[in-house]
Motif scaffolding. Structure first.
Motif, PDB file in Angstrom:
ATOM      1  N   PRO A 177       3.252   4.160   9.003  1.00 28.69           N
ATOM      2  CA  PRO A 177       1.812   4.392   9.166  1.00 28.69           C
ATOM      3  C   PRO A 177       1.256   3.641  10.375  1.00 28.69           C
ATOM      4  O   PRO A 177       1.721   2.550  10.715  1.00 28.69           O
ATOM      5  CB  PRO A 177       1.214   3.841   7.865  1.00 28.69           C
ATOM      6  CG  PRO A 177       2.350   3.814   6.885  1.00 28.69           C
ATOM      7  CD  PRO A 177       3.568   3.538   7.705  1.00 28.69           C
TER       8      PRO A 177
ATOM      9  N   VAL B  68       1.444   4.982   1.063  1.00 33.08           N
ATOM     10  CA  VAL B  68       1.021   5.965   2.062  1.00 33.08           C
ATOM     11  C   VAL B  68       2.054   7.085   2.093  1.00 33.08           C
ATOM     12  O   VAL B  68       3.252   6.821   2.261  1.00 33.08           O
ATOM     13  CB  VAL B  68       0.896   5.335   3.468  1.00 33.08           C
ATOM     14  CG1 VAL B  68       0.489   6.403   4.499  1.00 33.08           C
ATOM     15  CG2 VAL B  68      -0.102   4.194   3.464  1.00 33.08           C
TER      16      VAL B  68
ATOM     17  N   GLU C  50       0.854  -1.186   0.000  1.00 31.34           N
ATOM     18  CA  GLU C  50       0.000   0.000   0.000  1.00 31.34           C
ATOM     19  C   GLU C  50       0.892   1.239   0.000  1.00 31.34           C
ATOM     20  O   GLU C  50       1.919   1.277   0.694  1.00 31.34           O
ATOM     21  CB  GLU C  50      -0.916   0.028   1.226  1.00 31.34           C
ATOM     22  CG  GLU C  50      -1.831   1.247   1.263  1.00 31.34           C
ATOM     23  CD  GLU C  50      -2.742   1.263   2.480  1.00 31.34           C
ATOM     24  OE1 GLU C  50      -3.532   2.214   2.593  1.00 31.34           O
ATOM     25  OE2 GLU C  50      -2.650   0.334   3.310  1.00 31.34           O
TER      26      GLU C  50
END
Length: 222
Positions: free
Chosen positions: A72, A35, A33
């Motif tokens: 994150p 981020v 992912e």
């Protein structure tokens, strides 16, 4: 056929996870992912995420990433609870890292050979640091271990030639083998009042009489 159905079930149950590969581990599924402009690799499972993957030695981020990095607090919709072994190992241009609250475990060799790393901010939720977490981080100047840390692996600061002071929290009772080996700039070590044992060659400082020193089979010690 059963194996294929099992993987399909896992991926279907994790529909919120972006770019999840069909690579299944005991801990979950390997995913990616982006981020804050950084692509993160992590393993998701049991409603939690761990950055990196020691199962197939996948780095948490691109090893060429530069400067300050903030891990994150969530990935794929799951809370980040751990830093897997080797997660940032060899990220030679990182200068500092901030770890979010909720992370409880820092894996073995997490920042090994991050030569530009100067500072790591660990949250109070961390209670365990693995073996050689900061090995050869030659630019590391400080690392504050949270008061909640109870387990420190061997070789924790091996080769951190720029670090001048190390503070061990009161919760630590044992300091492992070669913890501060080759820390050439080390000027002081703050030992907790409850420390009862320091493994051989962990420190190059005089020990109080209440501390027991242990030795390796080869007879080497502090």
């Amino acid at each position: 056929m059963k194996r294929g159905k099992h993987i399909l079930t896992l991926l279907t149950a994790a529909v919120t996870l972006p770019l999840c590969a069909a690579i299944e581990f005991a801990q979950g599924v390997l995913c990616k992912e982006t981020v804050g402009g950084i692509e993160w690799s992590f393993v998701a499972g049991d409603n939690r995420a761990v950055v990196g993957s020691s199962q197939i030695l996948v780095s948490a981020i691109n090893p060429a990433t530069e400067g300050h990095v903030v891990v994150p607090s969530t990935l794929g919709g799951y809370p980040v609870v751990g830093i897997d072994p080797y997660a940032f190992s060899g990220c030679e241009k990182l200068t500092s890292v901030t770890i979010p609250n909720g992370v409880t475990n820092i894996g073995t060799y997490a920042w090994r050979q991050c030569y530009a790393l100067e500072h790591v901010s660990l949250p109070k939720t961390v209670h365990s640091c693995g073996t050689a977490v900061f090995q050869s981080c030659v630019s590391l100047k400080e690392c504050v271990l949270p008061d909640e840390v109870t387990t420190i692996g061997r070789d924790l600061f091996w080769g951190c030639t720029s670090i001048t002071n190390i503070h061990f929290p009161a919760s630590v009772t044992f300091i492992g083998w070669m913890t501060c080996y080759q820390c050439e700039s080390l000027q002081s070590v703050d030992l907790p009042p409850n420390i009862v044992e320091i493994d051989g060659s962990a420190l190059s400082v005089a020990l109080p009489p209440t501390v027991r020193e242990s030795f390796r089979p080869d007879g080497t010690g502090i």
